[in-house]
Design an enzyme around this catalytic site. Structure first.
Site, PDB file in Angstrom:
ATOM      1  N   GLY A  80      59.793  -0.173 -81.493  1.00 45.50           N
ATOM      2  CA  GLY A  80      60.775   0.314 -82.459  1.00 45.50           C
ATOM      3  C   GLY A  80      60.269   1.463 -83.313  1.00 45.50           C
ATOM      4  N   SER A  83      63.126   3.973 -84.072  1.00 42.43           N
ATOM      5  CA  SER A  83      64.109   3.421 -85.007  1.00 42.43           C
ATOM      6  C   SER A  83      63.540   3.409 -86.425  1.00 42.43           C
ATOM      7  CB  SER A  83      64.500   1.994 -84.601  1.00 42.43           C
ATOM      8  OG  SER A  83      64.851   1.946 -83.246  1.00 42.43           O
ATOM      9  N   ASP A 105      56.705  12.550 -78.960  1.00 41.91           N
ATOM     10  CA  ASP A 105      56.613  11.706 -77.767  1.00 41.91           C
ATOM     11  C   ASP A 105      57.250  12.471 -76.607  1.00 41.91           C
ATOM     12  OD1 ASP A 105      56.780   9.806 -75.818  1.00 41.91           O
ATOM     13  OD2 ASP A 105      57.634   8.247 -77.091  1.00 41.91           O
ATOM     14  N   ASN A 325      58.447  -5.405 -86.751  1.00 42.46           N
ATOM     15  CA  ASN A 325      59.868  -5.184 -86.441  1.00 42.46           C
ATOM     16  C   ASN A 325      60.399  -6.322 -85.567  1.00 42.46           C
ATOM     17  OD1 ASN A 325      62.347  -3.870 -86.213  1.00 42.46           O
ATOM     18  ND2 ASN A 325      61.686  -2.608 -84.488  1.00 42.46           N
TER      19      ASN A 325
HETATM   20  N1  ATP Z   1      65.059  -4.376 -85.400  1.00 37.68           N
HETATM   21  C1  ATP Z   1      65.727  -4.137 -84.300  1.00 37.68           C
HETATM   22  N2  ATP Z   1      66.831  -4.894 -83.976  1.00 37.68           N
HETATM   23  C2  ATP Z   1      67.506  -4.650 -82.846  1.00 37.68           C
HETATM   24  N3  ATP Z   1      67.200  -3.672 -81.982  1.00 37.68           N
HETATM   25  C3  ATP Z   1      66.130  -2.890 -82.254  1.00 37.68           C
HETATM   26  C4  ATP Z   1      65.356  -3.076 -83.422  1.00 37.68           C
HETATM   27  N4  ATP Z   1      64.377  -2.138 -83.431  1.00 37.68           N
HETATM   28  C5  ATP Z   1      64.524  -1.416 -82.317  1.00 37.68           C
HETATM   29  N5  ATP Z   1      65.583  -1.857 -81.616  1.00 37.68           N
HETATM   30  C6  ATP Z   1      66.060  -1.349 -80.321  1.00 37.68           C
HETATM   31  O1  ATP Z   1      64.975  -1.411 -79.404  1.00 37.68           O
HETATM   32  C7  ATP Z   1      64.995  -0.309 -78.510  1.00 37.68           C
HETATM   33  C8  ATP Z   1      63.662   0.437 -78.577  1.00 37.68           C
HETATM   34  O2  ATP Z   1      63.534   0.971 -79.881  1.00 37.68           O
HETATM   35  P1  ATP Z   1      62.798   2.355 -80.159  1.00 37.68           P
HETATM   36  O3  ATP Z   1      63.285   3.410 -79.235  1.00 37.68           O
HETATM   37  O4  ATP Z   1      62.902   2.595 -81.617  1.00 37.68           O
HETATM   38  O5  ATP Z   1      61.317   1.945 -79.753  1.00 37.68           O
HETATM   39  P2  ATP Z   1      60.033   2.892 -79.515  1.00 37.68           P
HETATM   40  O6  ATP Z   1      58.836   2.109 -79.938  1.00 37.68           O
HETATM   41  O7  ATP Z   1      60.240   4.188 -80.175  1.00 37.68           O
HETATM   42  O8  ATP Z   1      60.102   3.051 -77.948  1.00 37.68           O
HETATM   43  P3  ATP Z   1      59.187   4.050 -77.032  1.00 37.68           P
HETATM   44  O9  ATP Z   1      57.800   3.559 -77.104  1.00 37.68           O
HETATM   45  O10 ATP Z   1      59.816   3.870 -75.690  1.00 37.68           O
HETATM   46  O11 ATP Z   1      59.370   5.418 -77.606  1.00 37.68           O
HETATM   47  C9  ATP Z   1      66.187   0.540 -78.916  1.00 37.68           C
HETATM   48  O12 ATP Z   1      67.265   0.191 -78.120  1.00 37.68           O
HETATM   49  C10 ATP Z   1      66.449   0.118 -80.377  1.00 37.68           C
HETATM   50  O13 ATP Z   1      67.804   0.263 -80.734  1.00 37.68           O
END
Ligand code: ATP
Length: 387
Positions: A80, A83, A105, A325
């Site tokens: 996440g 997010s 990224d 998260n």
């Molecule tokens: N607290 C939360 N509740 C529900 N869904 C979430 C939450 N946090 C993140 N998500 C969902 O999880 C998925 C991955 O989130 P995100 O893209 O922010 O992760 P990331 O760590 O940036 O991923 P990556 O490593 O692939 O870049 C997305 O679909 C996002 O909407």
């Protein structure tokens, strides 16, 4: 990257303030079109740990002051990061900070997170806010191309051959000691990202953009980020070698032809070197920069975060906060959810017993029953996480 910067400057430079005004003009109408974000479970249940202070993330301290601050969010893939970074950027903007959120990224997801097209390697205004928030998805591959082109032009290959054909074999042999060919053809992993960041820094220093007081970086997953952090020293060294070569060539050209060979590439590299050094200093300055680790409540993710913190500490990068998260609600009729929540609580407990993580401020964000997409969803997340 040259193309990127050129594009940013060409398309945004003169119309920047105009764009802000325009984006403000469109806010009221664009907000109306945003899908309402109303997760059903969390408004009713208590999702945080039993202590009332848990989850308070010290946002007041983060938002205070007009001096520019950089926040880098990083962690394991999929926890996440985007997010959390996007919700932080929205919250800063909502609190009156002209903010820029930058994705370094290579697999960008800012556009998905904001549910807006932010692609194209240029600064794009995010719609749906009352204050200026701009997003930039930078393309590390393009930055690397620019670096390679500049260094190849100065590197041993072409120049060395030329010198040999001019009967300057001795100097050419000396150049061999610098192992430039090897250096330029095998850039270390992550070099692309640091170069992209250094370009963003150069551009942030220009007068047109010095109004941004909060810069939020959404970084690549852990391994990549760690390599990135150790790169400034490496690049400082390698660019230093290229500059040394340039100096040698310059004096030979001068003695032969009475004038130094004019090359803009060297000044480009000079600038790059200066900004790489600047980034290294910036990464280590607790007054301006903070690296925030994002994790989820599983033993595996927490172990990785512990290793990440250990490496960041060794690198001297300031870390104060750990985001957990996707924490499940405290009460639920669903047996699977209750079991899962217990498992999560055990994982969170392990943070308190982890010598690397125990000292960090623990911030928690709930797992919501809707995907976090769009400004309203990011505002919701920001209000629960960044408190
Ligand atoms: N607290 C939360 N509740 C529900 N869904 C979430 C939450 N946090 C993140 N998500 C969902 O999880 C998925 C991955 O989130 P995100 O893209 O922010 O992760 P990331 O760590 O940036 O991923 P990556 O490593 O692939 O870049 C997305 O679909 C996002 O909407």
């Amino acid at each position: 990257m040259a193309a990127l910067l050129g594009h940013i400057l060409k398309t945004q430079k003169h119309s920047f303030l105009l764009n802000i005004t325009r984006s403000l003009d469109t806010i009221s109408s664009s907000s109306l079109h945003q899908t309402p974000f109303t997760p059903t479970t969390l408004s009713r249940v208590k999702w945080l740990g039993s202590s009332g202070t848990e989850g308070v993330c010290g946002f007041d301290e983060m938002v205070g002051g007009k001096q520019r601050k950089y926040y880098m969010l990083g962690g394991k893939g999929g926890v996440g990061k985007t997010s959390c970074a996007a919700s932080l950027a929205v919250k800063f903007a909502d609190h009156g900070h002209p903010t820029m959120v930058v994705s370094t990224d290579p697999a960008h997801s800012l556009s998905d997170s904001f549910a807006q097209d932010l692609t194209g390697g240029r600064l794009v205004p995010v719609e749906g806010l009352n204050s200026p928030l701009y997003a930039l998805e930078i393309n590390p591959e393009k930055s690397m191309e620019e670096f390679s082109t500049a260094t190849k032009k100065l590197g041993s290959g072409g120049v060395k051959n030329l010198m040999q054909s001019m009967g300057l074999g001795m100097v050419a042999d000396q150049l061999g000691d610098l192992k430039l060919e090897e250096l330029m053809h095998t850039p270390p992993p992550g070099a692309d990202e640091i170069i992209a960041i250094s370009k963003v820094m150069q551009f942030l220093e220009s007068q047109e953009y010095n109004m941004f007081s909060r810069i939020v970086f959404d970084t690549a997953p852990t391994g990549h980020t760690l390599r990135l952090l150790s790169l400034p020293d490496f690049l400082d060294g390698s660019i230093g070698k290229v500059m040394k070569l340039k100096a040698k060539l310059g004096s030979v050209m001068k003695s032969l032809f009475g004038k130094e060979e004019p090359r803009n590439d060297a000044s480009e590299l000079d600038k790059l070197k200066a900004s790489v050094v600047k980034i290294r200093d910036l990464f280590h300055d607790p007054d301006t920069t903070e690296f925030i680790i994002v994790t989820i409540p599983t033993v595996m993710a927490i172990s990785e975060s512990s290793r990440l913190h250990s490496s960041l500490k060794k690198e001297g990068v300031p870390v104060k906060r750990l985001i957990v998260n996707q924490v499940l609600p405290a009460t639920s009729d669903c047996k699977f959810c209750s079991m899962k929540r217990k498992d999560q609580m055990r994982a969170i407990e392990s943070i308190h017993n982890d010598s690397e993580l125990a000292g960090l401020r623990l911030c928690q964000a709930p797992l919501v029953d809707m995907e976090i997409r769009g400004v309203p969803a990011l505002k919701f997340m920001g209000d629960t996480l960044w408190r």
